[in-house]
Design a protein around this motif. Structure first.
Motif, short mmCIF file in Angstrom:
data_model
loop_
_atom_site.label_atom_id
_atom_site.label_comp_id
_atom_site.label_asym_id
_atom_site.label_seq_id
_atom_site.Cartn_x
_atom_site.Cartn_y
_atom_site.Cartn_z
N UNK A 161 0.84 -1.21 0.00
CA UNK A 161 0.00 0.00 0.00
C UNK A 161 0.88 1.26 0.00
N UNK A 210 -12.68 1.52 3.14
CA UNK A 210 -12.41 2.95 3.24
C UNK A 210 -11.14 3.25 4.00
N UNK A 211 -10.77 2.40 4.95
CA UNK A 211 -9.56 2.65 5.74
C UNK A 211 -8.31 2.06 5.08
N UNK A 212 -8.50 0.97 4.39
CA UNK A 212 -7.34 0.22 3.89
C UNK A 212 -6.75 0.79 2.61
N UNK A 213 -7.59 1.34 1.76
CA UNK A 213 -7.15 1.66 0.40
C UNK A 213 -7.79 2.94 -0.11
N UNK A 214 -7.02 3.86 -0.70
CA UNK A 214 -7.66 5.04 -1.29
C UNK A 214 -8.63 4.63 -2.40
N UNK B 58 -6.71 11.22 8.86
CA UNK B 58 -7.19 9.83 8.97
C UNK B 58 -8.58 9.82 9.59
N UNK B 61 -11.14 10.87 7.27
CA UNK B 61 -11.18 10.02 6.08
C UNK B 61 -10.47 10.60 4.86
N UNK B 64 -6.00 7.30 4.24
CA UNK B 64 -6.23 5.89 4.57
C UNK B 64 -4.93 5.35 5.19
N UNK B 65 -4.98 4.08 5.52
CA UNK B 65 -3.79 3.46 6.13
C UNK B 65 -2.52 3.61 5.28
#
Lengths: 361, 221
Positions: A161, A210-214, B58, B61, B64-65
């Protein structure tokens, strides 16, 4: 309606027909290993023990759908990943790109036969023994990652990532040119190992989160996932003559379920996600796509199932069933493998609660 | 020595490279700043702001990670180039128990380093005895234990049990975190604190260190 087998129940659910009871999926490599009384180094080398442990698991906890597994790393061993088998866990050796991004790592990845390693042969045999024993009773449902997930296993998920941000073209080129074919051949082999009980192709799609990947990467990743599962579907159709359903496994904390339904809805036959731990409520899922696709969720395997009481498990099951029953084709399922220390009483409470609240007849 | 304006320009160059997530440019910019005698403390402050902004993004939003991880990688790499802070807030042992899920631990580690703590990172796949050995060696104020997968939670608990058994429990505060953990879990395993995210972990570490100092002062008076 006569009592259905777990397999019949699961297939009715996938066809959006009403079964006798709400089906349940869960599985645990850890608990299965405990049932045959050995540690990881012994377990991963013995296909009979792997199969025997998982068969015992199915007999004891009576899920309608379950799978067989050991760890996440053997699928990419043929591409050069080294892993350590410790007594309590199996995990990869430190990734070479851990400290510093390095595009050369991606350029060096070349196609290899995913079934050429000893671990792959062991797992194929274990899977075959398992499905021969229980495949007529339950739906064998083992999730495999698509090309982006497989690359993550190989190079490191955070590393991939991070590197997409720094040199996206290099990473995406490897995904398209190596990982699609590798993953298609790997998953085809996994599905074939279920013979003669090939019932579904289960696809892990956790990167659509939503958190892991744009969001701007999703379409590129989806392109590789679609290319890959089109190949697997064709391979399986050629072999069996059947159009095998694609079940899903989305073990992400904040999944982009609307995107998944929109992008893959015509290809997949189920949405399975990690509720009640993620912000996408079951109520919302039922409302947004419950009329289009079966939904599996409702079991929190990290807190209630692992640390709660049987009464709390009962309430969790009741809440999920109250929300979904009669409003969509629904199954109960956790977000991931059940942890080793999960009390047996809680797993048994799950089946009991389903019996109390989730019977249709 | 560079002028204030020149220093600001060097720091701006670091910020720009970080905002583009460009590991290599950011590293070069830090080396250039150090070469021009920009003090390590100012570069560290610059990273505190960068990481703090990233954590806010973060939460909203915007990030992201991968964005956080890219910045964490840069932050960790440049930390080795900087001089240690003049005053240490406290000693912290940090570890991911049992598995290799290190991302959360790395982020907490960077935020604590930037905040002036002395970090002893035991890495990943850590076992309870490794923590105890390190506690005896470095006598930390705080132990931060992360566990992402539920299967590794018992390892956090075992650290607490071993600290008690070795007579070390009163000398150190224990903070747990990771997606599989909760306040309920922290209470059950008798941890002194729990944090849901990295920013919360830094807040908790600061709170626990202050609590320890107050206790020491009470004893001394």
């Amino acid at each position: 309606m006569a009592e259905l087998t777990g397999l019949e129940r699961a297939l009715k659910y996938l066809r959006m027909e009403q079964p006798d009871k709400i089906p349940i999926w869960h599985q645990s490599a850890d608990l299965s290993r405990k049932f045959v009384g050995c540690r990881w180094p012994e377990f991963v080398k013995d296909p009979k023990k792997i199969a025997q442990g998982h068969i015992e698991y199915v007999r004891r906890f009576k899920p309608d759908m379950s799978g067989i597994g050991t760890h996440m790393w053997w699928p990419v061993e043929a591409l050069g990943l080294k892993f350590q088998v410790l007594d309590w866990i199996v995990q990869p050796a430190p990734y070479p790109a851990r400290k510093r991004p390095n595009p050369e790592i991606y350029k060096r990845i070349e196609y290899r036969d995913p079934w050429s390693t000893e671990s792959a042969k062991i797992m194929k045999e274990a899977c075959h023994i398992y499905t021969e024993a229980v495949g007529g009773e339950i739906l064998c449902r083992q999730g495999w990652y698509g090309p982006p997930g497989m690359l993550g296993m190989l190079v490191g998920v955070p590393e991939v990532m991070r590197d997409i941000l720094i040199f996206p073209e290099v990473v995406f080129k490897t995904l398209r040119e190596v990982m699609v074919d590798y993953t298609a051949d790997f998953i085809t082999g996994c599905v074939e190992a279920m013979e003669p009980n090939i019932t579904n192709i289960c696809w892990a799609m956790s990167q659509y989160d939503w958190d892991m990947c744009p969001k701007e990467w999703w379409d590129v990743m989806a392109e590789t996932d679609i290319a890959c599962f089109t190949k697997v579907k064709q391979n399986i159709k050629k072999k069996t003559g059947k159009d095998v359903p694609i079940t899903t496994h989305i073990c992400a904390p904040n999944p982009a379920l609307d995107y998944i339904v929109e992008k893959f809805g015509h290809l997949i036959n189920e949405i399975q996600y990690w509720g009640p731990m993620c912000p996408y409520s079951l109520e919302q899922a039922v409302k947004n796509f419950g009329d289009k696709i079966p939904i599996m969720t409702g079991i929190d395997h990290t807190r209630t199932l692992l640390m709660g009481t049987p009464e709390e498990v009962d309430k969790m099951v009741k809440d999920a069933i109250d929300t979904a029953r009669g409003k969509c084709s629904f199954a109960l399922g956790p977000g991931c493998d059940i942890a080793a220390d999960t009390p047996e009483a809680n797993l048994l409470a799950l089946v009991e609660a389903r019996g109390k609240y989730g019977t249709y007849v | 020595m560079s002028s204030t304006r020149q220093k600001e320009e060097y720091l701006e160059e670091i910020r720009e490279a970080c905002l583009k997530f460009n590991f290599f440019d950011a590293e070069d910019a830090v080396e250039k700043a150090l070469g021009a005698n920009v003090p390590s403390a100012q570069i560290r402050d610059c990273f505190t702001r960068i990481m703090s902004d990233a954590c806010k993004k973060w939460e909203t939003r915007e990030y992201c990670l991968p964005h956080l991880y890219a910045l964490t990688s840069i932050n960790e790499a440049i930390h080795g180039l900087l001089e240690p802070p003049a005053e240490i807030k406290g000693k912290v042992i940090i570890a991911t128990m049992g598995s290799m899920h290190y991302f959360g631990k790395q982020l907490v580690k960077c935020l604590l380093m930037n905040d002036g703590f002395e970090l002893y990172d035991l890495g990943e796949t850590v076992l309870p005895l490794m923590v105890i050995e390190k506690v005896k060696e470095v006598k930390p104020d705080i132990i931060c234990l992360s566990a992402l997968v539920a299967v590794c939670l018992p390892l956090q608990k075992e650290v607490e049990v071993l600290l008690e058994k070795e007579g070390l429990r009163d000398r150190v505060k224990l903070l747990v975190g990771g997606i599989s953990t909760s306040q309920r879990w922290a209470d059950e395993m008798k941890a002194d604190g729990w944090a849901q995210d990295a920013v919360g972990a830094v807040r908790e570490v600061n709170r626990l260190v202050k609590e320890m100092k107050r206790r020491k002062e009470r004893w001394q008076s």
